[in-house]
Design a protein around this motif. Structure first.
Motif, mmCIF file in Angstrom:
data_model
loop_
_atom_site.group_PDB
_atom_site.id
_atom_site.type_symbol
_atom_site.label_atom_id
_atom_site.label_comp_id
_atom_site.label_asym_id
_atom_site.label_seq_id
_atom_site.Cartn_x
_atom_site.Cartn_y
_atom_site.Cartn_z
ATOM 1 N N THR A 204 0.835 -1.198 0.000
ATOM 2 C CA THR A 204 0.000 0.000 0.000
ATOM 3 C C THR A 204 0.872 1.252 0.000
ATOM 4 N N PHE A 205 1.823 1.261 0.940
ATOM 5 C CA PHE A 205 2.754 2.365 1.092
ATOM 6 C C PHE A 205 4.077 1.866 0.525
ATOM 7 N N ARG A 206 4.617 2.564 -0.489
ATOM 8 C CA ARG A 206 5.867 2.087 -1.101
ATOM 9 C C ARG A 206 7.047 2.492 -0.232
ATOM 10 N N SER A 207 7.543 1.548 0.546
ATOM 11 C CA SER A 207 8.665 1.826 1.436
ATOM 12 C C SER A 207 9.941 2.048 0.635
ATOM 13 N N HIS A 208 10.917 2.666 1.266
ATOM 14 C CA HIS A 208 12.252 2.686 0.672
ATOM 15 C C HIS A 208 13.258 2.401 1.769
ATOM 16 N N ALA A 209 14.541 2.380 1.401
ATOM 17 C CA ALA A 209 15.566 1.864 2.318
ATOM 18 C C ALA A 209 15.580 2.572 3.673
ATOM 19 N N MET A 210 15.168 3.836 3.720
ATOM 20 C CA MET A 210 15.276 4.616 4.949
ATOM 21 C C MET A 210 13.940 4.797 5.655
ATOM 22 N N LEU A 211 12.859 4.437 5.000
ATOM 23 C CA LEU A 211 11.536 4.656 5.593
ATOM 24 C C LEU A 211 10.643 3.447 5.355
ATOM 25 N N TYR A 212 10.296 2.785 6.451
ATOM 26 C CA TYR A 212 9.373 1.647 6.399
ATOM 27 C C TYR A 212 8.023 2.129 6.932
ATOM 28 N N ASP A 213 7.025 1.235 6.843
ATOM 29 C CA ASP A 213 5.744 1.543 7.450
ATOM 30 C C ASP A 213 5.219 0.319 8.188
ATOM 31 N N SER A 214 4.248 0.563 9.045
ATOM 32 C CA SER A 214 3.761 -0.488 9.934
ATOM 33 C C SER A 214 3.217 -1.694 9.182
ATOM 34 N N LEU A 215 2.725 -1.501 7.960
ATOM 35 C CA LEU A 215 2.161 -2.629 7.208
ATOM 36 C C LEU A 215 3.235 -3.551 6.629
ATOM 37 N N ASP A 216 4.501 -3.085 6.639
ATOM 38 C CA ASP A 216 5.583 -3.930 6.116
ATOM 39 C C ASP A 216 5.753 -5.200 6.937
ATOM 40 N N ALA A 217 5.300 -5.160 8.173
ATOM 41 C CA ALA A 217 5.463 -6.325 9.045
ATOM 42 C C ALA A 217 4.590 -7.489 8.599
ATOM 43 N N VAL A 218 3.573 -7.181 7.791
ATOM 44 C CA VAL A 218 2.660 -8.217 7.326
ATOM 45 C C VAL A 218 3.085 -8.645 5.927
ATOM 46 N N PRO A 219 3.469 -9.922 5.738
ATOM 47 C CA PRO A 219 3.859 -10.340 4.389
ATOM 48 C C PRO A 219 2.757 -10.014 3.383
ATOM 49 N N TRP A 220 3.201 -9.561 2.237
ATOM 50 C CA TRP A 220 2.311 -9.078 1.198
ATOM 51 C C TRP A 220 1.766 -10.277 0.442
ATOM 52 N N ALA A 221 0.440 -10.495 0.508
ATOM 53 C CA ALA A 221 -0.163 -11.643 -0.170
ATOM 54 C C ALA A 221 -0.348 -11.333 -1.651
ATOM 55 N N PHE A 222 0.044 -12.250 -2.504
ATOM 56 C CA PHE A 222 -0.081 -12.133 -3.958
ATOM 57 C C PHE A 222 0.314 -10.738 -4.467
ATOM 58 N N PRO A 223 1.596 -10.389 -4.281
ATOM 59 C CA PRO A 223 2.039 -9.038 -4.662
ATOM 60 C C PRO A 223 1.792 -8.712 -6.129
ATOM 61 N N LEU A 224 1.749 -9.741 -6.986
ATOM 62 C CA LEU A 224 1.577 -9.486 -8.419
ATOM 63 C C LEU A 224 0.245 -10.002 -8.927
#
Ligand SMILES: [Zn+2]
Length: 305
Positions: free
Chosen positions: A165-185
């Motif tokens: 949902t939120f496109r993280s980058h190397a210096m900034l993560y978000d709380s949803l990153d902790a949840v593995p992304w189901a069917f990313p593609l």
């Protein structure tokens, strides 16, 4: 029974690379080699990553931009939500453990054991276990600092809530990153079912590039060429060069796109390279170490040199 190691490493170094050779990305970490306290058992090669994870403080206007510059509302971290987040990060970091071992080259005789009475013409040579140790609460001498935004889910109504949902980058993560992304593609055939984003980012932190750069796939090579010419942005599959869909392995089969350094969660022998680099760094010589993904056993008997 678990091996007991001498707490004092037999070798240690700080690995630092600024290049993109051999499927790598610039990275910095410490590496240590440990010997078992007694008997014939594996050596342990540790990659130690000190990351300073910081809860992003709430701003006056609680908005943060992702790497696509899309605005998201944030909410303050509580002790409990922050603790849960760190716990999830540690779990994804641990996905790199118990995956890889190194079988030594013929020149690696430093830790050979001799048993002159029973085996006069042979020496016993240990194999090496690869370990990743990530300290998430480091404050000094850190290898990288990452701020983490706590997204306010109440404002994501109608949007999917996952690590994409939120496109993280190397210096900034978000709380949803902790949840593995189901069917990313998406859920089509040959598409990865889940992508643990933080485990992928940790792969970058220990120096791995995207799977297409590791395997030098023709489509990723094409994206790199287009980027060099400044033409990559004309095709959405090549846009971003080494970070393009082509280099994630999109459309190139589950064996490629399903890798942790693609958009999936599979670990292959190609992902063991950081330990091979680390060993080269510690040994300061060119040797052919052979990474394997199944426990090769404690060691092998070799002819005494
Ligand atoms: Zn990546």
């Amino acid at each position: 029974m678990a091996t007991v190691y001498n707490p004092m490493p037999v070798a240690g170094a700080t690995f630092s690379s600024k290049t993109y050779t051999d499927g790598s990305v610039p990275a910095k970490f410490d590496t240590f080699l440990y010997q078992p306290l007694d008997g014939r058992d594996q050596l342990k090669l540790v990659i130690k990553l000190r990351i300073q994870m910081r809860p992003l403080p709430q701003r006056m206007i609680p908005l943060v931009l992702d790497s696509d510059d899309n605005p998201f509302f944030t909410t303050p971290w509580t002790d409990a939500t922050w603790r849960n987040f760190l716990h999830a990060v540690a779990g994804q970091a641990d996905m790199w453990n118990n995956k890889f071992w190194l079988v030594p080259p013929p020149t690696f005789s430093d830790f050979d054991l001799s048993f002159p009475d029973s085996f006069p013409n042979q020496a016993w040579r240990p194999n090496v276990r690869c370990v990743l140790d990530v300290d998430l609460t480091a404050t000094e001498d850190v290898h990288r600092t990452i701020d983490v935004a706590n997204l306010d889910l109440r404002f994501l109504v109608g949007q999917t809530q996952n690590a994409g949902t939120f496109r993280s980058h190397a210096m900034l993560y978000d709380s949803l990153d902790a949840v593995p992304w189901a069917f990313p593609l998406g859920t089509g055939p040959g598409q990865p079912a889940r992508h643990p984003v933080i485990a992928h980012e940790i792969g970058h932190a220990i120096g791995l590039g995207h799977i297409g750069t590791i395997l030098k796939t023709p489509l990723c090579q094409h994206a790199l060429n287009m980027e060099n010419l400044g033409w990559d942005s004309f095709d959405p599959n090549t846009a971003g060069g080494r970070n393009s869909f082509n280099c994630y392995g999109v459309g190139q089969g589950i064996a490629i796109v399903g890798n942790i350094m693609g958009a999936g969660d599979a670990f292959t022998v190609d992902n063991a390279r950081p330990w091979v680099w680390a060993m080269g760094y510690l040994r300061q010589r060119f040797e052919t170490w052979t990474p394997v993904t199944a426990d090769p056993g404690p060691g092998t008997w070799v002819k005494k040199s």
